[in-house]
Design a protein around this motif. Structure first.
Motif, short mmCIF file in Angstrom:
data_model
loop_
_atom_site.label_atom_id
_atom_site.label_comp_id
_atom_site.label_asym_id
_atom_site.label_seq_id
_atom_site.Cartn_x
_atom_site.Cartn_y
_atom_site.Cartn_z
N UNK A 194 5.11 -3.12 0.60
CA UNK A 194 4.74 -3.76 -0.65
C UNK A 194 3.25 -4.11 -0.72
N UNK A 195 2.60 -4.15 0.44
CA UNK A 195 1.19 -4.55 0.48
C UNK A 195 0.24 -3.37 0.37
N UNK A 236 -12.59 15.29 3.60
CA UNK A 236 -12.51 13.87 3.24
C UNK A 236 -11.57 13.74 2.05
N UNK A 237 -10.78 12.67 2.05
CA UNK A 237 -9.90 12.39 0.91
C UNK A 237 -10.01 10.91 0.57
N UNK A 238 -9.63 10.57 -0.65
CA UNK A 238 -9.61 9.16 -1.02
C UNK A 238 -8.44 8.47 -0.34
N UNK A 239 -8.56 7.17 -0.19
CA UNK A 239 -7.47 6.39 0.39
C UNK A 239 -6.20 6.54 -0.44
N UNK A 292 -8.33 -1.34 1.46
CA UNK A 292 -8.73 -1.37 2.86
C UNK A 292 -7.50 -1.35 3.77
N UNK A 293 -6.50 -2.17 3.44
CA UNK A 293 -5.27 -2.25 4.24
C UNK A 293 -4.58 -0.90 4.32
N UNK A 294 -4.49 -0.21 3.19
CA UNK A 294 -3.84 1.10 3.18
C UNK A 294 -4.59 2.08 4.07
N UNK A 295 -5.93 2.07 4.01
CA UNK A 295 -6.71 2.97 4.85
C UNK A 295 -6.52 2.67 6.33
N UNK A 296 -6.58 1.39 6.69
CA UNK A 296 -6.41 1.00 8.10
C UNK A 296 -5.05 1.42 8.63
N UNK A 297 -4.01 1.22 7.83
CA UNK A 297 -2.65 1.48 8.31
C UNK A 297 -2.27 2.96 8.28
N UNK A 298 -3.21 3.84 7.89
CA UNK A 298 -2.98 5.28 8.07
C UNK A 298 -3.21 5.67 9.54
#
Length: 633
Positions: free
Chosen positions: A323-324, A563-566, A594-600
């Motif tokens: 959800x985040x 490169x791709x977008x988050x 930022x959270x979505x990018x980090x958690x990839x």
């Protein structure tokens, strides 16, 4: 000033916005259509000259992923416009002309009771179609979320069989995976949310085993479908379910009935060529008893409406997601709205109504007070997984994701200064930009060496997924366009690719437009590989893990994707993620991004940015305009 002069001023203002590209030509033409409809209204002399301008802004909102236009938040809607235009807009839209009852009396705005181009509801202005989507999704979820009649003793026994390790002692922690299964059993609609590594698919696999067991005990073989928004997410779901079901403490005949092949939502619904319609809808529902959908945060409002519309009357649906994470690229933030328990909970904790809390206490051996206190029936369909099994207690990635998610902007830069070996912060300068390109090129050497050694396409695709460069924006040196060009030049200079024209062996591309006939969808990634004769085919991973090759000339719109977008990375995971956050302030940069990018990242995360840009982004939450959370909660 008379009505004619006001109309002329607002019309000129719309033309100015279009010329400055602050609204789209589509928004402008929609406003002109509305103006024509209003001008033909000779019944009411009320000044409705504000309606075309409001219509343009409502249409403009959709381009930003917003479902509606909240009239009390106009300044936030146009926050990125020049100050003089923001001031002029407020002059042209005085508060006394934005009265809801006044606007509903116009020819083109209704309250929803009758069809009109626009709908005004609870201070929000919608396009009629999107207002219907929201109402339909809310009504359908409420219907599906009604409690089932269950045999408590039977459920307790079955959960004990699936979770033998959770027969807890007095001081043992609550097994939230077990709680999630119990919640999903109690309703025909449920959501299992959790961060990376919390075991969402493991939990669902156990739930599927229990679902099959219950159905077969009553003499039925259930029809279960697995789906995800993208091909890559579907492939990951297939792999995860296939691996997890082999470890279930159930008999072989039950395990064999658990599917391990997922499809995309588009393939599931069956797109009708040259149309927005799907084969499966209310009059031709899906042939299934249970639908499981992964990466639910990526589902936009129109797709959610179509998916729920295609469910058979008896079927159940389970959504899995974080959800985040970022909301969908298209309009809406459906999973976030469904999981908006902080909409009513003062402490932000997910709590259940007393009847649901008593049920969970009875079947999961937890204290009722641990989960009780909810004040909305919506909460009883939700489950939150809280323990990460991927990241160790000393994991920098896990700690970083937690700080970002909780908005601790000042603490995030300090975390990078601690001795974590899986995260790194590089100050963004002219010199470090070159290092960023070199780091990225190093991450892509493995897959390119496989391309050059004529390895199988499946191996190449797997190797490409080990490292990925993520960007926040599209244009400029810090966007995907500039980065792709810079990385391509670096790889060519190192002799890892032989670039001759647009196509070359090893070129990674991402599809940017759906092609239903080819079965390729926005976000699908392929890699060009030459065969022994030198002919190029672009290979795409299929949900079953195999690869399919297609001639470049047949592909729909696409772009190079070093490169791709988050946004485009959602549904994917990589061993290493290198992420670039531009130094200048951008209102679109938020903690969810930022959270979505980090958690990839699974093993290693490198961030290039400035401290100020990082803190500003972490401090800003995404808030999409929508009425769904209010209607549900």
């Amino acid at each position: 000033m008379d009505t004619g002069q006001q109309l002329q001023q607002r019309s000129q203002f719309l033309s100015q916005l279009k010329a400055m590209k602050l609204i789209r030509p589509l928004d402008y033409q929609f406003a002109r259509f509305i103006a024509g409809q209003e001008a033909s209204d000779e019944i009411d002399s009320t000044d409705n000259s504000v309606v075309p301008l409001l219509a343009a802004l409502t249409s403009y909102q959709l381009s930003r992923g917003e479902v509606c236009l909240p009239l009390n938040q106009l300044t936030q809607v146009v926050a990125d416009w020049p100050q003089r235009l923001r001031d002029h807009l407020l002059q042209l839209l005085p508060e006394q002309l934005l009265d809801e009852q006044r606007l509903v009396n116009s020819r083109t705005i209704s309250s929803g009771s009758e069809e009109a181009p626009l709908v005004m509801s609870s201070g929000r202005l919608y396009l009629y179609r999107y207002w219907r989507y929201e109402h339909f999704v809310a009504d359908t979820i409420k219907h599906l979320a009604k409690p089932r009649q269950l045999n408590i003793d039977s459920v307790r026994q079955q959960l004990g069989q699936l979770f033998p390790e959770a027969d807890k002692a007095e001081n043992q922690e609550t097994d939230w995976q077990k709680v999630a299964v119990a919640v999903a059993l109690s309703r025909r609609f449920s959501v299992i949310s959790g961060g990376p590594g919390t075991g969402k698919t493991t939990t669902v696999t156990r739930l599927l085993g229990l679902y099959v067991q219950q159905a077969m005990a009553s003499g039925k073989v259930p029809l279960i479908c697995l789906a995800a928004p993208t091909g890559k997410a579907a492939a990951r779901l297939s792999e995860s379910i296939g691996s997890a079901k082999a470890r279930l403490p159930l008999t072989t005949d039950i395990i064999e009935q658990i599917p391990d092949h997922a499809t995309t939502l588009h393939r599931l619904l069956g797109p009708v060529p040259n149309s927005r319609q799907f084969k499966h809808q209310r009059d031709n529902p899906l042939h299934l008893d249970l639908l499981v959908v992964d990466e639910a945060s990526m589902i936009d409002l129109p797709m959610m409406a179509r998916l729920l519309d295609a469910l058979p009357e008896h079927a159940s649906v389970i959504f899995i997601g974080d959800k985040d994470q970022l909301a969908s690229v298209e309009a809406g933030s459906v999973l976030g709205d469904i999981c908006a328990w902080d909409f009513v909970a003062g402490d932000g904790e997910l709590r259940y109504q007393q009847q649901q809390a008593d049920y969970l206490a009875a079947v999961c051996q937890i204290k009722p007070g641990e989960v009780a206190g909810g004040c909305s029936a919506m909460a009883d369909s939700l489950a939150l997984l809280r323990k990460s099994y991927r990241f160790r207690a000393d994991s920098g990635i896990g700690r970083l994701a937690g700080l970002i998610n909780s908005g601790q902007a000042k603490a995030v830069p300090d975390l990078f200064r601690q001795s974590f070996d899986d995260i790194r912060l590089e100050p963004l300068t002219a010199d470090s930009y070159g290092q960023l390109i070199r780091d990225t090129a190093v991450g892509y050497r493995d897959y390119l060496s496989l391309v050059n050694s004529t390895a199988e396409p499946e191996q190449v695709l797997q190797a490409f997924n080990r490292s990925q460069l993520l960007a926040m924006v599209r244009q400029g040196p810090y966007g995907v366009e500039g980065l792709n060009q810079a990385v391509e030049q670096r790889l060519s200079g190192e002799g890892l690719i032989l670039k001759q024209g647009g196509w070359y062996s090893g070129r990674p591309i991402m599809i940017s437009r759906n092609d239903y006939q080819l079965g390729l969808y926005n976000g699908d990634i392929g890699i060009a590989i030459a065969d022994q004769s030198g002919e190029l085919r672009v290979w795409f991973e299929q949900p079953d893990g195999s690869a399919r090759g297609i001639l470049p000339s047949r592909l729909p719109e696409h772009e190079t994707v070093y490169a791709m977008t988050v946004h485009k990375s959602q549904g994917s995971e990589f061993e290493q993620v290198i992420m670039l956050l531009p130094p200048e302030h951008n209102p679109l940069l938020t903690r969810e991004l930022i959270y979505t990018g980090v958690t990839r990242a699974k093993q290693n995360f490198i961030l290039y940015t400035t401290t100020s840009a990082l803190q500003q982004a972490v401090a800003k939450r995404t808030e999409r305009a929508s009425g769904l959370a209010q209607w549900l909660w």
